[in-house]
Design a protein around this motif. Structure first.
Motif, PDB file in Angstrom:
ATOM      1  N   ILE A 216     -24.516  39.269  65.453  1.00  0.00           N
ATOM      2  CA  ILE A 216     -23.650  38.120  65.156  1.00  0.00           C
ATOM      3  C   ILE A 216     -22.294  38.595  64.656  1.00  0.00           C
ATOM      4  O   ILE A 216     -21.246  38.075  65.051  1.00  0.00           O
ATOM      5  N   THR A 217     -22.306  39.598  63.795  1.00  0.00           N
ATOM      6  CA  THR A 217     -21.040  40.143  63.291  1.00  0.00           C
ATOM      7  C   THR A 217     -20.268  40.853  64.400  1.00  0.00           C
ATOM      8  O   THR A 217     -19.050  40.680  64.551  1.00  0.00           O
ATOM      9  N   ALA A 218     -20.963  41.645  65.195  1.00  0.00           N
ATOM     10  CA  ALA A 218     -20.297  42.433  66.234  1.00  0.00           C
ATOM     11  C   ALA A 218     -19.673  41.553  67.313  1.00  0.00           C
ATOM     12  O   ALA A 218     -18.626  41.903  67.887  1.00  0.00           O
ATOM     13  N   LEU A 219     -20.294  40.415  67.608  1.00  0.00           N
ATOM     14  CA  LEU A 219     -19.743  39.535  68.639  1.00  0.00           C
ATOM     15  C   LEU A 219     -18.355  39.025  68.267  1.00  0.00           C
ATOM     16  O   LEU A 219     -17.540  38.697  69.140  1.00  0.00           O
ATOM     17  N   GLN A 220     -18.051  38.968  66.963  1.00  0.00           N
ATOM     18  CA  GLN A 220     -16.730  38.509  66.541  1.00  0.00           C
ATOM     19  C   GLN A 220     -15.629  39.511  66.887  1.00  0.00           C
ATOM     20  O   GLN A 220     -14.440  39.159  66.906  1.00  0.00           O
ATOM     21  N   THR A 221     -16.020  40.759  67.183  1.00  0.00           N
ATOM     22  CA  THR A 221     -14.999  41.741  67.557  1.00  0.00           C
ATOM     23  C   THR A 221     -14.452  41.486  68.957  1.00  0.00           C
ATOM     24  O   THR A 221     -13.431  42.068  69.334  1.00  0.00           O
ATOM     25  N   ILE A 222     -15.123  40.637  69.735  1.00  0.00           N
ATOM     26  CA  ILE A 222     -14.553  40.256  71.037  1.00  0.00           C
ATOM     27  C   ILE A 222     -13.204  39.583  70.815  1.00  0.00           C
ATOM     28  O   ILE A 222     -12.224  39.860  71.509  1.00  0.00           O
ATOM     29  N   VAL A 223     -13.157  38.714  69.807  1.00  0.00           N
ATOM     30  CA  VAL A 223     -11.913  38.005  69.491  1.00  0.00           C
ATOM     31  C   VAL A 223     -10.930  38.943  68.788  1.00  0.00           C
ATOM     32  O   VAL A 223      -9.743  38.994  69.133  1.00  0.00           O
ATOM     33  N   SER A 224     -11.424  39.704  67.814  1.00  0.00           N
ATOM     34  CA  SER A 224     -10.513  40.473  66.959  1.00  0.00           C
ATOM     35  C   SER A 224     -10.096  41.816  67.539  1.00  0.00           C
ATOM     36  O   SER A 224      -9.047  42.352  67.165  1.00  0.00           O
ATOM     37  N   ARG A 273     -18.623  39.682  79.855  1.00  0.00           N
ATOM     38  CA  ARG A 273     -18.940  41.105  79.966  1.00  0.00           C
ATOM     39  C   ARG A 273     -19.227  41.724  78.607  1.00  0.00           C
ATOM     40  O   ARG A 273     -20.214  42.453  78.427  1.00  0.00           O
ATOM     41  N   ARG A 274     -18.381  41.420  77.611  1.00  0.00           N
ATOM     42  CA  ARG A 274     -18.556  42.038  76.300  1.00  0.00           C
ATOM     43  C   ARG A 274     -19.786  41.517  75.566  1.00  0.00           C
ATOM     44  O   ARG A 274     -20.435  42.261  74.820  1.00  0.00           O
TER      45      ARG A 274
END
Length: 386
Positions: A216-224, A273-274
């Protein structure tokens, strides 16, 4: 062309129609009563053609002007409600438990009916107007279903226009923007597979809870960290369910759900993809596995430049002004119609009300004359009588 006097005269009648629809909300394609009410009214107005069952429960009404004129314009309103329990306390509140018009589609339908009544009376235009009443905007893709049923080709529609009420804007004011306007709306399901076991023996398990927390935390790096900062994207995990509800069990399986909102095909492709790559990587790191299902929903809704400029002109004539609308990360399946034909989608102010999709939301009836006048203005200005 300010607000037309005829719509001020019709306001009590159109308000009555709107409140009847509000009392009797129907969800997705189950708009059987609503569709019948709409079709009966269109026939009563003297429309030249009324067809039911387009896109399952959609309704089309055709009004021909003084002469053929050669131009055909489509005007679209959505009819469906939401699975929300109403909390407005209004005397015309929903009589159907667990369903309400929490997005103002009752108002959209009533305004387009009002415009249909006026245009059928006056016919002060050269050409043909096609009134489109669509089911299942709220997640069902009714706009696509109507297009797939041949809506545009059957009536030779050349341009198409839509409208939505907007809480927070002054009642009857307008806002619009050219190009990408409403976001693409995708969904994802991620199933995390580990090795369940006793919570007191973490060394013997592959912990899906830990995997889910990191993911859940790592998925936010798609945006950031993956998306260009000037591009719009939202990635939200909205649900987490495990295969166990016990306090002392580490579950074998965890299921995540969420949504992705983007304003371009490139960003949409990047997000899908990410999500797959990050899910595989995180779960593999902890000895588990991920199964990702990515569901593409409504595409980006893109207003066409010429039609947007024209729609803004008509809005300024009705209300005196038309502002530039913000980008909206919500979705709108009018996007499917704008993929088939040039057109534009505009916002009309609903005043200081609860937000759409809120149990205390209600459409503001005082916006009806402005909305009806805009619909009528689109027709009379785009297809003026000789």
């Amino acid at each position: 062309m300010p607000v037309k006097n005829r719509f001020a005269e019709l306001l009590p009648e159109i308000t009555e129609w709107r409140r009847d629809l509000h009392e009797n909300p129907e969800i997705l394609f189950d708009t059987h009563r609503t569709s019948k009410v709409v079709a009966d009214r269109l026939r009563g107005f003297g429309c030249d053609e009324v067809v039911e069952g387009i896109g399952r429960t959609g309704v089309v009404g055709v009004i021909r002007g003084k002469t053929d004129g050669g131009r055909v314009i489509g005007l679209r309103a959505d009819m469906d409600a939401l699975p929300i329990h109403e909390q407005t306390g209004k005397e015309y509140a929903s009589k159907t438990a667990g369903a309400m018009h929490a997005c103002g589609h009752d108002g959209h339908t009533a305004m387009l009916l009002g415009a249909a009544k006026y245009l059928a009376e006056t016919r002060n235009f050269d050409g043909t107007v096609v009134m489109i009443f669509q089911p299942a905007e709220e997640g069902g893709g009714g706009g696509k279903e109507m297009c797939d049923d041949g809506l545009m080709d059957r009536w030779n529609i050349q341009e198409v226009y839509g409208m939505h009420n907007w809480p927070g804007r002054p009642v009857g004011s307008f806002a619009i923007r050219s190009g990408a306007f409403f976001a693409a709306t995708d969904q994802f399901d991620i199933t995390l597979e580990g090795r369940g076991g006793h919570a007191a023996k973490p060394h013997e398990v592959v912990d899906t809870g830990v995997m889910a927390a990191h993911l859940i935390t790592a998925l936010q790096t798609i945006v950031s960290r993956n998306a260009d900062p000037v591009d719009q994207i939202v990635v939200s995990v909205t649900s987490m369910e495990s295969s166990s509800k016990a306090f002392n069990v580490i579950p074998q399986r965890v299921h995540l759900k969420g949504t992705v909102r983007t304003m371009s095909t490139a960003m949409r492709d990047l997000a899908e993809r990410r999500i797959r790559e990050i899910s595989d990587g995180i779960c593999g790191t902890f000895g588990g596995a991920a199964e990702v299902a990515y569901h593409r929903g409504y595409p980006v809704m893109v207003n066409h430049e010429e039609q947007t400029d024209f729609a803004a002109e008509v809005a300024r004539e009705v209300s005196g002004d038309c502002e530039t609308a913000p980008l909206v990360m919500g979705g709108e399946d009018f996007a499917f119609m704008l993929e088939e034909r040039p057109g534009a989608y505009i916002l009309v102010g609903n005043g200081d009300t609860a937000a759409v999709h809120h149990p205390e939301y209600d459409f503001t009836d005082e916006a009806i004359p402005a909305g009806c006048s805009w619909w009528a203005g689109i027709v009379e200005r785009r297809m003026p009588a000789a």
